[in-house]
Design a protein around this motif. Sequence first.
Motif, PDB file in Angstrom:
ATOM      1  N   GLY A 278      -2.460  -2.965   4.145  1.00  0.00           N
ATOM      2  CA  GLY A 278      -2.613  -2.517   2.761  1.00  0.00           C
ATOM      3  C   GLY A 278      -1.446  -1.682   2.277  1.00  0.00           C
ATOM      4  O   GLY A 278      -1.243  -1.528   1.071  1.00  0.00           O
ATOM      5  N   ASN A 279      -0.669  -1.140   3.222  1.00  0.00           N
ATOM      6  CA  ASN A 279       0.494  -0.323   2.870  1.00  0.00           C
ATOM      7  C   ASN A 279       1.800  -1.111   2.887  1.00  0.00           C
ATOM      8  O   ASN A 279       2.855  -0.542   2.593  1.00  0.00           O
ATOM      9  CB  ASN A 279       0.619   0.865   3.831  1.00  0.00           C
ATOM     10  CG  ASN A 279      -0.527   1.846   3.696  1.00  0.00           C
ATOM     11  OD1 ASN A 279      -1.239   1.838   2.697  1.00  0.00           O
ATOM     12  ND2 ASN A 279      -0.714   2.688   4.693  1.00  0.00           N
ATOM     13  N   LEU A 280       1.733  -2.388   3.274  1.00  0.00           N
ATOM     14  CA  LEU A 280       2.939  -3.217   3.316  1.00  0.00           C
ATOM     15  C   LEU A 280       3.141  -3.932   1.988  1.00  0.00           C
ATOM     16  O   LEU A 280       2.173  -4.294   1.315  1.00  0.00           O
ATOM     17  CB  LEU A 280       2.844  -4.255   4.427  1.00  0.00           C
ATOM     18  CG  LEU A 280       2.892  -3.761   5.874  1.00  0.00           C
ATOM     19  CD1 LEU A 280       2.848  -4.949   6.822  1.00  0.00           C
ATOM     20  CD2 LEU A 280       4.145  -2.929   6.131  1.00  0.00           C
ATOM     21  N   ARG A 281       4.400  -4.165   1.653  1.00  0.00           N
ATOM     22  CA  ARG A 281       4.706  -4.898   0.420  1.00  0.00           C
ATOM     23  C   ARG A 281       5.511  -6.160   0.726  1.00  0.00           C
ATOM     24  O   ARG A 281       6.300  -6.606  -0.090  1.00  0.00           O
ATOM     25  CB  ARG A 281       5.470  -3.991  -0.549  1.00  0.00           C
ATOM     26  CG  ARG A 281       4.716  -2.715  -0.924  1.00  0.00           C
ATOM     27  CD  ARG A 281       3.445  -3.007  -1.689  1.00  0.00           C
ATOM     28  NE  ARG A 281       2.659  -1.788  -1.903  1.00  0.00           N
ATOM     29  CZ  ARG A 281       1.532  -1.525  -1.309  1.00  0.00           C
ATOM     30  NH1 ARG A 281       1.019  -2.394  -0.442  1.00  0.00           N
ATOM     31  NH2 ARG A 281       0.883  -0.413  -1.549  1.00  0.00           N
ATOM     32  N   ALA A 282       5.322  -6.713   1.929  1.00  0.00           N
ATOM     33  CA  ALA A 282       5.993  -7.959   2.299  1.00  0.00           C
ATOM     34  C   ALA A 282       5.381  -9.125   1.517  1.00  0.00           C
ATOM     35  O   ALA A 282       4.209  -9.089   1.110  1.00  0.00           O
ATOM     36  CB  ALA A 282       5.861  -8.193   3.799  1.00  0.00           C
ATOM     37  N   VAL A 285       1.884 -10.787   2.736  1.00  0.00           N
ATOM     38  CA  VAL A 285       0.758  -9.940   3.153  1.00  0.00           C
ATOM     39  C   VAL A 285      -0.566 -10.470   2.621  1.00  0.00           C
ATOM     40  O   VAL A 285      -1.538 -10.652   3.364  1.00  0.00           O
ATOM     41  CB  VAL A 285       0.963  -8.478   2.693  1.00  0.00           C
ATOM     42  CG1 VAL A 285      -0.323  -7.670   2.876  1.00  0.00           C
ATOM     43  CG2 VAL A 285       2.088  -7.827   3.470  1.00  0.00           C
ATOM     44  N   SER A 286      -0.644 -10.723   1.327  1.00  0.00           N
ATOM     45  CA  SER A 286      -1.919 -11.116   0.719  1.00  0.00           C
ATOM     46  C   SER A 286      -2.401 -12.458   1.269  1.00  0.00           C
ATOM     47  O   SER A 286      -3.590 -12.608   1.607  1.00  0.00           O
ATOM     48  CB  SER A 286      -1.768 -11.196  -0.808  1.00  0.00           C
ATOM     49  OG  SER A 286      -1.475  -9.926  -1.332  1.00  0.00           O
ATOM     50  N   LEU A 306      -9.419  -5.967   5.080  1.00  0.00           N
ATOM     51  CA  LEU A 306      -8.462  -7.039   4.786  1.00  0.00           C
ATOM     52  C   LEU A 306      -8.452  -7.364   3.295  1.00  0.00           C
ATOM     53  O   LEU A 306      -7.383  -7.558   2.696  1.00  0.00           O
ATOM     54  CB  LEU A 306      -8.804  -8.289   5.596  1.00  0.00           C
ATOM     55  CG  LEU A 306      -8.532  -8.213   7.103  1.00  0.00           C
ATOM     56  CD1 LEU A 306      -9.169  -9.402   7.818  1.00  0.00           C
ATOM     57  CD2 LEU A 306      -7.033  -8.169   7.391  1.00  0.00           C
ATOM     58  N   LEU A 307      -9.634  -7.433   2.688  1.00  0.00           N
ATOM     59  CA  LEU A 307      -9.696  -7.673   1.242  1.00  0.00           C
ATOM     60  C   LEU A 307      -9.083  -6.506   0.477  1.00  0.00           C
ATOM     61  O   LEU A 307      -8.407  -6.702  -0.546  1.00  0.00           O
ATOM     62  CB  LEU A 307     -11.150  -7.878   0.811  1.00  0.00           C
ATOM     63  CG  LEU A 307     -11.787  -9.196   1.247  1.00  0.00           C
ATOM     64  CD1 LEU A 307     -13.277  -9.195   0.927  1.00  0.00           C
ATOM     65  CD2 LEU A 307     -11.095 -10.384   0.568  1.00  0.00           C
ATOM     66  N   LEU A 308      -9.304  -5.286   0.970  1.00  0.00           N
ATOM     67  CA  LEU A 308      -8.715  -4.116   0.329  1.00  0.00           C
ATOM     68  C   LEU A 308      -7.185  -4.181   0.385  1.00  0.00           C
ATOM     69  O   LEU A 308      -6.498  -3.821  -0.585  1.00  0.00           O
ATOM     70  CB  LEU A 308      -9.213  -2.844   1.016  1.00  0.00           C
ATOM     71  CG  LEU A 308      -8.846  -1.512   0.371  1.00  0.00           C
ATOM     72  CD1 LEU A 308      -9.372  -1.437  -1.059  1.00  0.00           C
ATOM     73  CD2 LEU A 308      -9.382  -0.354   1.202  1.00  0.00           C
ATOM     74  N   ALA A 309      -6.644  -4.679   1.502  1.00  0.00           N
ATOM     75  CA  ALA A 309      -5.191  -4.827   1.622  1.00  0.00           C
ATOM     76  C   ALA A 309      -4.655  -5.798   0.576  1.00  0.00           C
ATOM     77  O   ALA A 309      -3.584  -5.583  -0.013  1.00  0.00           O
ATOM     78  CB  ALA A 309      -4.828  -5.303   3.025  1.00  0.00           C
ATOM     79  N   VAL A 310      -5.395  -6.877   0.324  1.00  0.00           N
ATOM     80  CA  VAL A 310      -4.981  -7.842  -0.699  1.00  0.00           C
ATOM     81  C   VAL A 310      -4.981  -7.182  -2.076  1.00  0.00           C
ATOM     82  O   VAL A 310      -4.036  -7.333  -2.865  1.00  0.00           O
ATOM     83  CB  VAL A 310      -5.911  -9.071  -0.700  1.00  0.00           C
ATOM     84  CG1 VAL A 310      -5.497 -10.057  -1.793  1.00  0.00           C
ATOM     85  CG2 VAL A 310      -5.894  -9.761   0.664  1.00  0.00           C
TER      86      VAL A 310
END
Length: 424
Positions: A278-282, A285-286, A306-310
């Motif tokens: 969730g902290n990555l901007r690669a 990621v999503s 995982l959904l929160l990271a998206v």
Amino acid sequence: MSKITESDIKQGILHPQRFVRCACAEYFTTTHSDDASIQPLVIQAIEAYGWNDAFGPVFTPFANLVQTDETLLWFLAQLEKTGAPAGRLEHYHRLRIATAIAASRDANLLQRHYQCISRLPEFTDTIKTHVEDRIELLALESPEIWRRLETFCEKNKHTDSVGDVDLAYAYRLTEALGRHGDSASRTLAILSGRIDTSKCNAMIWMEPLAIRLAGELRLREAIGLLISKLHKDDDDLVDEEVIRALAMIGGESVLENILNAFPAAPWQFQLAAAFILGNLRADQVSAKCLKLHASDRFRDDIHEQLLLAVLKNFSQDGIEPARQWTVRHGGELYDELLAVAILAGVTFPELSEWMDESRRCELRRKHRCQKMFGTPGIRDTSTAVEEDESPAPLTAAPKVGRNDPCPCGSGKKYKKCCLLKEMD
């Protein structure tokens, strides 16, 4: 993969809805963004909505963003306003400003404006010491800073509790070492070593500090070593520093290493790793998080994270899976889901109902703030809150323990919620 542009996310920092402002600001703070255009937007939001309502009384995005001379002078001007604080909440906001100024990433800024800083009453002896240390460290070479770090670890090798050591001092040392590229090889050597935890050992403290330093150095060679440390489930400080360091390093290599280890890893690793995602901007990621979520092979809290990271990556492709998950399970996705949907202009059947619930949550947050600081809040007739009309004494902000419930109302422990947002 359809993602909201960073330009639109920046403008979201000024959105009328607080949860949208917070989600957009967090997009940049969790990665320790070097974009100097973010802080002025945060300042605009504070000017428009006020210190308490812009981002809430706990989340302090301005502490983790790049300062310039202009933005630092704006914060200093807030403290130079005449008159005593009107109450405990205003006093607390001034302490937040002073602490954020002291944490400005560029210690050279503090050196240039130290005369102004030193005369303001909000800069307590503790905060002044912090600033003075950072200024002094500007003139030191890495061997002397390493010596001080070793002395710190040796002095505290008999101490087990994080609360009993001056980690803020150690963090100032790692920040200073981060300005010296010649610290990379020594950092890698520490991270590669095996730590004997069966006896008092200075390396027990040196390890998390070396992890933090790897982040300061943006040390890509350390990525595999850092991720391997998440397999341990016996040190919260190590986990927190790994999460911070990998967010600072960022990029596709972090994503690839996490994904390689994720499927077969234990639950504790998966939970921490999903938080890192969730902290990555690669770029991928999503898509990768949605693919993992679709496998339906993990615990519910992993799927939710995982959904929160998206959603934290502001991918529109996460809206429908997050909506379906929330319909079935409830959970913690409301604010991020609504923020992404609103910015993307996407509607769904539950949107109106969930917006109403978000407004009720906002009222509850204000009531908690009122209770904490003894200040008048917005009264909700469904949940009356007694107000103390007498002025409360000015004291420091209530101290929140690492294992206490987070004051933001998320239901998580502080160390797993706003502490991670505020770590610097």
